[in-house]
Design a protein around this motif. Structure first.
Motif, short mmCIF file in Angstrom:
data_model
loop_
_atom_site.label_atom_id
_atom_site.label_comp_id
_atom_site.label_asym_id
_atom_site.label_seq_id
_atom_site.Cartn_x
_atom_site.Cartn_y
_atom_site.Cartn_z
N LYS A 8 0.82 -1.24 0.04
CA LYS A 8 0.07 -0.02 0.03
C LYS A 8 0.80 1.44 -0.03
CE LYS A 8 -3.88 2.19 2.36
NZ LYS A 8 -5.14 1.87 3.29
N LYS A 36 0.66 2.82 -3.92
CA LYS A 36 -0.54 3.69 -4.06
C LYS A 36 -0.46 4.95 -3.15
CE LYS A 36 -5.64 4.09 -3.54
NZ LYS A 36 -6.83 3.33 -3.26
N PHE A 37 0.17 4.92 -2.13
CA PHE A 37 0.07 6.06 -1.28
C PHE A 37 1.88 6.17 -1.01
CE2 PHE A 37 -4.19 4.99 -0.24
CZ PHE A 37 -4.65 6.20 -0.18
N THR A 95 -6.92 14.51 0.04
CA THR A 95 -5.78 14.27 -1.05
C THR A 95 -4.38 14.50 -0.47
OG1 THR A 95 -6.31 16.65 -1.82
CG2 THR A 95 -7.05 14.86 -3.05
N ARG A 146 -1.35 10.39 -2.35
CA ARG A 146 -1.43 9.24 -3.63
C ARG A 146 -0.40 9.61 -4.45
NH1 ARG A 146 -6.36 10.34 -1.58
NH2 ARG A 146 -7.75 8.57 -1.08
N SER A 147 0.26 8.46 -4.98
CA SER A 147 1.49 8.67 -5.82
C SER A 147 0.83 9.28 -7.20
CB SER A 147 2.30 7.21 -6.21
OG SER A 147 1.21 6.13 -6.48
N THR A 148 -0.49 9.00 -7.59
CA THR A 148 -0.97 9.49 -8.99
C THR A 148 -1.09 10.94 -8.83
OG1 THR A 148 -3.28 8.86 -8.30
CG2 THR A 148 -2.11 7.19 -9.42
#
Length: 334
Positions: free
Chosen positions: A3, A82-83, A112, A162-164
């Motif tokens: 994660k 993801k994080f 966020t 979040r990495s995105t």
């Protein structure tokens, strides 16, 4: 897939990076990778990192010495979970940091940006003070207000995102020596929705010889003006942010105008990259007028700023001032 990714950029971390890595590996949950961006260290850090035997650790050695901006820029290009969270090599995570971030994410799934309370420590690791109290949630306007009024202790360490989202924003912006870069990044991430904050203390931020303390006046000024230009872009996007910037930017600029005027005055002319106190003060006034028309900002109302300008405009006074500072510093530390 795990994660979390904990990302540790480092150059010549010495003993501090060993303490930092130990604190990361002590997490009470194991859903994470530790991604280390080694910037061609020359103090034995690279060799020590290569001795680490843990499946969660991935080391990315630079092929050549990079600027701090270019080393941190590599974060965008490496595989991440993801994080993600970023940590300075001399900072320390409490063993419950990831557990608390996981709980915070579950409680505020639409946030966020995530953060916890923390403590400041000195070079020896002793606690110096607690961070200022934070609210449970900040929207973009509240966060910007806190930044411009200096009512929030905001550092590069501890934030979870979040990495995105991080990649979509292009990562941490390449400000000179990354000064003010974290401000822009956290403001931008909070602007995507909001920031959630844990009331628990979950890490230690070390008050050491930070980049901000080591940076020369010229780079500091360039970074400061870039951040003010970023504020100008915010004014054009959001009426709420425009009102906050209009209200608080004059005092914010006054604070840095005073401190950076003194820093510039203490800098020898051949290290200033063409900057002078008088032109810096004028530029501060112009920035204030752009961000907050009809403002009350008059930098020369401050005696210390007027005196700095007077000294800097006179080569004889300037040389005497630098000599005095040099002699005074030697006598103070002898």
């Amino acid at each position: 897939m795990k994660k979390f990714s904990i990302i540790l950029p480092v150059r010549n971390g010495g003993e501090y990076v060993k303490e930092c890595v130990k604190s990361i590996l002590s997490q009470t949950i194991n859903e994470f990778d530790l991604l280390i961006l080694d910037n061609n260290s020359t103090d034995g850090t690279s060799e020590w990192l290569n001795t680490l035997k843990n499946d969660c650790i991935k080391i990315y050695h630079a092929n050549e010495s990079l600027s701090i901006e270019d080393n941190w820029k590599r974060v965008v290009n490496i595989p991440k979970n993801k994080f993600i969270t970023l940590i300075g090599h001399d900072d320390l995570l409490d063993e419950n940091y990831l557990k608390e971030m996981d709980s915070l994410i579950n409680s505020y799934p639409d946030a966020t940006l995530y953060q916890s309370h923390f403590r400041f420590i000195n070079a020896a690791g002793a606690e110096v003070k607690k961070c200022r109290g934070m609210k449970a949630k900040y929207n973009s306007a509240e966060y910007l207000d806190a930044i411009l009024t200096h009512s929030l202790d905001t550092m590069g360490t501890g934030y979870m995102m979040r990495s995105t989202d991080y990649d979509k924003l292009g990562g941490i912006p390449s400000y000179p020596n990354l000064l003010f870069a974290d401000h822009e990044l956290w403001i931008s991430l909070t602007g995507l929705n909001y920031m959630a904050v844990s009331e628990k203390e979950c890490f230690s931020y070390r008050l050491n010889q930070s980049v901000s303390k080591r940076s020369g006046a010229s780079k500091y000024i360039d970074a400061f003006f870039r951040f003010l230009d970023f504020l100008s872009t915010l004014e054009n996007k959001d009426e709420r942010l425009r009102e906050i910037i209009k209200k608080h930017s004059p005092d914010y600029i006054q604070f840095y105008c005073t401190s950076l005027t003194h820093r510039l005055l203490k800098t020898p002319v051949n290290q200033r990259e063409g900057k002078a106190v008088a032109s810096f003060i004028l530029n501060c006034k112009q920035k204030a007028d752009t961000l907050s028309p009809e403002n009350h900002f008059q930098p020369l109302d401050q005696f210390s700023v007027r005196l700095s300008k007077l000294i800097d405009n006179n080569p004889i006074l300037q040389r005497f001032y630098l000599l005095f500072k040099k002699v005074y510093k030697k006598s103070f530390y002898s």
